[in-house]
Motif scaffolding. Sequence first.
Motif, PDB file in Angstrom:
ATOM      1  N   ILE A 245     -16.192 -42.228 -15.186  1.00 61.55           N
ATOM      2  CA  ILE A 245     -17.351 -42.613 -16.088  1.00 61.55           C
ATOM      3  C   ILE A 245     -17.918 -43.950 -15.656  1.00 61.55           C
ATOM      4  CG2 ILE A 245     -18.428 -43.151 -18.718  1.00 61.55           C
ATOM      5  CD1 ILE A 245     -16.351 -41.082 -19.674  1.00 61.55           C
ATOM      6  N   THR A 246     -19.324 -44.192 -15.360  1.00 63.97           N
ATOM      7  CA  THR A 246     -19.575 -45.204 -14.458  1.00 63.97           C
ATOM      8  C   THR A 246     -19.502 -46.538 -15.570  1.00 63.97           C
ATOM      9  OG1 THR A 246     -21.291 -43.904 -13.661  1.00 63.97           O
ATOM     10  CG2 THR A 246     -21.678 -46.332 -13.571  1.00 63.97           C
ATOM     11  N   GLY A 247     -18.978 -47.523 -15.131  1.00 68.11           N
ATOM     12  CA  GLY A 247     -19.071 -48.848 -16.042  1.00 68.11           C
ATOM     13  C   GLY A 247     -17.791 -49.042 -16.818  1.00 68.11           C
ATOM     14  N   MET A 248     -16.983 -48.089 -16.801  1.00 67.89           N
ATOM     15  CA  MET A 248     -15.844 -48.020 -17.661  1.00 67.89           C
ATOM     16  C   MET A 248     -14.466 -48.608 -16.790  1.00 67.89           C
ATOM     17  SD  MET A 248     -15.574 -45.139 -20.477  1.00 67.89           S
ATOM     18  CE  MET A 248     -16.704 -45.117 -21.803  1.00 67.89           C
ATOM     19  N   GLU A 249     -13.545 -49.286 -17.384  1.00 67.21           N
ATOM     20  CA  GLU A 249     -12.341 -49.311 -16.663  1.00 67.21           C
ATOM     21  C   GLU A 249     -11.523 -48.095 -16.436  1.00 67.21           C
ATOM     22  OE1 GLU A 249     -10.751 -52.205 -15.539  1.00 67.21           O
ATOM     23  OE2 GLU A 249     -12.920 -53.549 -16.039  1.00 67.21           O
ATOM     24  N   ARG A 250     -10.668 -48.183 -15.267  1.00 61.66           N
ATOM     25  CA  ARG A 250     -10.308 -46.773 -14.974  1.00 61.66           C
ATOM     26  C   ARG A 250      -9.321 -46.090 -16.043  1.00 61.66           C
ATOM     27  NH1 ARG A 250     -11.242 -42.800 -11.356  1.00 61.66           N
ATOM     28  NH2 ARG A 250     -11.659 -44.376  -9.560  1.00 61.66           N
ATOM     29  N   GLU A 251      -8.548 -46.890 -16.666  1.00 64.70           N
ATOM     30  CA  GLU A 251      -7.826 -46.426 -17.866  1.00 64.70           C
ATOM     31  C   GLU A 251      -8.601 -45.667 -18.569  1.00 64.70           C
ATOM     32  OE1 GLU A 251      -3.890 -47.914 -20.466  1.00 64.70           O
ATOM     33  OE2 GLU A 251      -4.553 -49.178 -18.924  1.00 64.70           O
ATOM     34  N   GLU A 252      -9.616 -46.507 -19.193  1.00 65.38           N
ATOM     35  CA  GLU A 252     -10.265 -46.164 -20.297  1.00 65.38           C
ATOM     36  C   GLU A 252     -11.169 -44.747 -20.064  1.00 65.38           C
ATOM     37  OE1 GLU A 252     -13.937 -47.740 -23.175  1.00 65.38           O
ATOM     38  OE2 GLU A 252     -13.391 -48.751 -21.469  1.00 65.38           O
ATOM     39  N   SER A 253     -11.798 -44.878 -18.945  1.00 59.19           N
ATOM     40  CA  SER A 253     -12.420 -43.754 -18.492  1.00 59.19           C
ATOM     41  C   SER A 253     -11.567 -42.425 -18.030  1.00 59.19           C
ATOM     42  CB  SER A 253     -12.982 -44.087 -16.879  1.00 59.19           C
ATOM     43  OG  SER A 253     -13.565 -42.810 -16.407  1.00 59.19           O
ATOM     44  N   ASP A 254     -10.367 -42.721 -17.792  1.00 58.92           N
ATOM     45  CA  ASP A 254      -9.409 -41.605 -17.687  1.00 58.92           C
ATOM     46  C   ASP A 254      -9.323 -40.963 -18.900  1.00 58.92           C
ATOM     47  OD1 ASP A 254      -9.246 -41.724 -14.883  1.00 58.92           O
ATOM     48  OD2 ASP A 254      -7.378 -42.659 -14.422  1.00 58.92           O
TER      49      ASP A 254
END
Length: 314
Positions: A245-254
């Motif tokens: 998800i664009t603009g999110m940190e990788r962990e939060e996006s995952d």
Amino acid sequence: MTITVTDAGPPPVLREARVPEGGIYEGARTLRRLPEGWQERPYERIELVPQGSTIGAEVRGADLSRPLDPALREELKCALLEWKVLFFRAQHLTSGQQCDFARNWGELETNPLLARGSSEDVVRFDKGAGATPTFENVWHSDVTFRERPALGAVLQLREVPPCGGDTMWADMAAAYDNLPQEVKDRIDGATAVHDFIPGFARFYGPERLAPFQDTFPPVEHPVVRTHPETGRRLLFVNTSFTTRITGMEREESDRLLRYLFQQAHIPEYQVRFRWQPGDVAFWDNRATQHYAVNDYGPHRRVAERVAIAGDRPF
């Protein structure tokens, strides 16, 4: 007679038991098949037999081997928008007839990463009985790695195993409708990256994929798209091609994507179709995800698909 009321004592106390976040779903879900304000009209040229509460209907009374007159075409278009996937039994179309039917809904497109059928507009899936394995048994929408993902597809089974080999579809409007409001607030207006490599790297090596990197660069699409014809809000991320998800940190996006991917797994949003030779399915790729159940080995399953070009999601 004297009745003596005694103290029943303190209420029972349950031991503490932690439930992981998201581990309990409400029993009732909103299962709305039609957009708000949609005016249903009776079908005069075809009969529809619903296969699910919000998604999937068998169409009777249509011969897809013949050209569609305007009235029949309009009824089939309306049925597709209302039911998202249509099933036609025992059509036994030639590849040319299958392509002609698909052209009623737009220009055809092909996927150069998949095996060709009897013409350049047809993709052939010949599985089981020693064929090269691939991974259609994952929930996905087709070619969301394109700038303009497919509008829909027409799939015909040429050879069916003695048991197994069903296909399932999930209603992504129902999936969006039932998201908690706090999740909707997080994803409305958000975009996500889609890339062809994760979906195909599971069974193709770098030498096969590298030449297509310039043809299919990563693209961004809305996490929630609006259907261009019905106006429905649709969850538009999938396990095969959505990477972040664009603009999110990788962990939060995952973490958020894992939750969104799981929505296609909920049975109330699904329909399952058991194939017979010559059957045809026509689905709206904008509004659905699908999953080909790989439970038929070592038997053979042969399908041919024609894809219809779409527009840019918004």
